[in-house]
Scaffold this motif. Structure first.
Motif, short mmCIF file in Angstrom:
data_model
loop_
_atom_site.label_atom_id
_atom_site.label_comp_id
_atom_site.label_asym_id
_atom_site.label_seq_id
_atom_site.Cartn_x
_atom_site.Cartn_y
_atom_site.Cartn_z
N LEU A 15 0.90 -1.36 -0.01
CA LEU A 15 0.08 0.03 -0.04
C LEU A 15 0.86 1.18 0.14
O LEU A 15 1.62 1.49 0.96
CB LEU A 15 -1.04 0.07 1.11
N HIS A 16 1.01 1.82 -1.09
CA HIS A 16 1.84 3.17 -1.40
C HIS A 16 1.00 4.47 -1.29
O HIS A 16 -0.10 4.62 -1.67
CB HIS A 16 2.52 3.10 -2.83
N PRO A 17 1.33 5.59 -0.32
CA PRO A 17 0.86 6.69 -0.32
C PRO A 17 0.88 7.50 -1.76
O PRO A 17 1.75 7.14 -2.65
CB PRO A 17 1.74 7.60 0.53
N ARG A 18 -0.18 8.30 -2.14
CA ARG A 18 -0.22 8.85 -3.22
C ARG A 18 0.52 10.35 -3.20
O ARG A 18 0.10 11.30 -2.93
CB ARG A 18 -1.71 9.47 -3.74
N ARG A 19 1.93 10.20 -3.33
CA ARG A 19 2.72 11.27 -2.96
C ARG A 19 2.63 12.38 -3.92
O ARG A 19 2.53 13.48 -3.74
CB ARG A 19 4.12 10.79 -2.75
N LYS A 20 2.79 12.00 -5.19
CA LYS A 20 2.83 12.91 -6.40
C LYS A 20 1.53 13.58 -6.24
O LYS A 20 1.61 14.71 -6.56
CB LYS A 20 2.88 11.96 -7.79
N GLU A 21 0.31 12.93 -6.16
CA GLU A 21 -1.03 13.64 -6.10
C GLU A 21 -1.00 14.40 -5.18
O GLU A 21 -1.63 15.42 -5.09
CB GLU A 21 -2.04 12.65 -6.10
N ALA A 22 -0.51 14.22 -3.88
CA ALA A 22 -0.39 15.27 -2.74
C ALA A 22 0.29 16.54 -2.95
O ALA A 22 -0.34 17.71 -2.64
CB ALA A 22 0.23 14.40 -1.53
N VAL A 23 1.49 16.26 -3.68
CA VAL A 23 2.07 17.35 -4.03
C VAL A 23 1.26 18.29 -5.00
O VAL A 23 1.40 19.50 -4.99
CB VAL A 23 3.45 17.26 -4.57
N PHE A 44 -2.80 23.34 4.19
CA PHE A 44 -2.50 22.63 2.79
C PHE A 44 -1.19 21.77 2.95
O PHE A 44 -0.86 20.88 2.26
CB PHE A 44 -2.68 23.41 1.34
N LEU A 45 -0.33 22.83 3.52
CA LEU A 45 1.18 22.27 3.53
C LEU A 45 1.12 21.10 4.57
O LEU A 45 1.99 19.98 4.17
CB LEU A 45 2.02 23.35 4.02
N VAL A 46 0.71 21.16 5.67
CA VAL A 46 0.59 20.12 6.67
C VAL A 46 -0.02 18.93 5.97
O VAL A 46 0.50 17.72 6.09
CB VAL A 46 -0.20 20.48 7.86
N ASP A 47 -1.14 19.08 5.43
CA ASP A 47 -1.80 17.94 4.67
C ASP A 47 -1.00 17.32 3.81
O ASP A 47 -0.86 15.96 3.57
CB ASP A 47 -3.13 18.41 3.84
N MET A 48 -0.15 17.92 2.91
CA MET A 48 0.58 17.35 1.94
C MET A 48 1.72 16.76 2.78
O MET A 48 2.19 15.47 2.26
CB MET A 48 1.33 18.28 0.97
N SER A 54 -6.11 7.27 8.11
CA SER A 54 -7.00 8.38 8.32
C SER A 54 -7.73 8.82 7.08
O SER A 54 -9.01 9.12 6.89
CB SER A 54 -6.35 9.48 8.97
N ASN A 55 -7.13 8.72 5.87
CA ASN A 55 -7.64 9.22 4.67
C ASN A 55 -7.32 8.17 3.51
O ASN A 55 -6.22 8.23 3.01
CB ASN A 55 -7.34 10.81 4.21
#
Length: 176
Positions: A28-36, A88-92, A151-152
């Motif tokens: 299970l990989h986080p969506r890092r690119k989409e978050a940025v 937004f920064l903390v969320d990313m 959490s999300n």
């Protein structure tokens, strides 16, 4: 996690074994690119809106010829904008700094999915044990696994998504 009398227990959730559609392991990989990208879009929109209000406030102040009429409103808009940018920064950063997890997923015929985490070899053996329990109704087992709390869920890749259109010649996958 346990199997008793044709029921699969994952924590306090219960899945009838006859309703288990798929059991599998994956990373299970986080969506890092989409978050940025989401951070950049949100930040750009927030700054554009704040600058537009500042511009309109400046024009309105100039036309009304009163000093400081809109100063408090503009200051409030920029304070809210900076607060939004920090959020937004903390969320990313939460998504970018999240780690990947090796998980076992249990999908039912409905939309529910259970995820547990642990050592890869242990989870792969557990897939075999659950498959055996599905084929052999008298089987019972009990295994200790680690709980995975996300959490999300939209911040993670949950494997391939397959969309089929039409009924003939559906071969392969499209990445997009």
């Amino acid at each position: 996690m346990s199997v008793t009398r044709r029921l699969l227990w994952v924590g306090r959730a219960v899945y009838p074994l006859q309703n288990v559609a798929r059991v599998y392991t994956f990373v299970l990989h986080p969506r890092r690119k989409e978050a940025v990208l989401r951070f950049l879009k949100r930040s750009a929109l927030t700054l554009l809106v704040a600058m537009a209000f500042t511009l309109f406030g400046g024009i309105a102040s100039f036309l009304s010829r009163e000093e400081g009429t809109f100063g408090g409103i503009i200051q409030f808009i920029w304070t809210v904008s900076v607060g939004g940018l920090i959020y937004f920064l903390v969320d990313m950063l939460m998504v970018v700094s999240a780690s990947s997890h090796f998980v076992l997923a249990v999908e039912s015929n409905g939309q529910s999915t259970a995820l547990v985490t642990g050592r890869p070899d242990h989870l792969n053996q557990l897939v075999d044990s659950i498959a055996y329990a599905i084929e052999n109704p008298e089987t019972e087992l009990q295994v200790r696994v680690e709980r995975l709390t996300i959490s999300n869920p939209s911040n993670y890749y949950f494997g391939d998504t397959v969309n089929m259109y039409g009924g003939n010649g559906n071969v392969g996958m499209s990445n997009g």
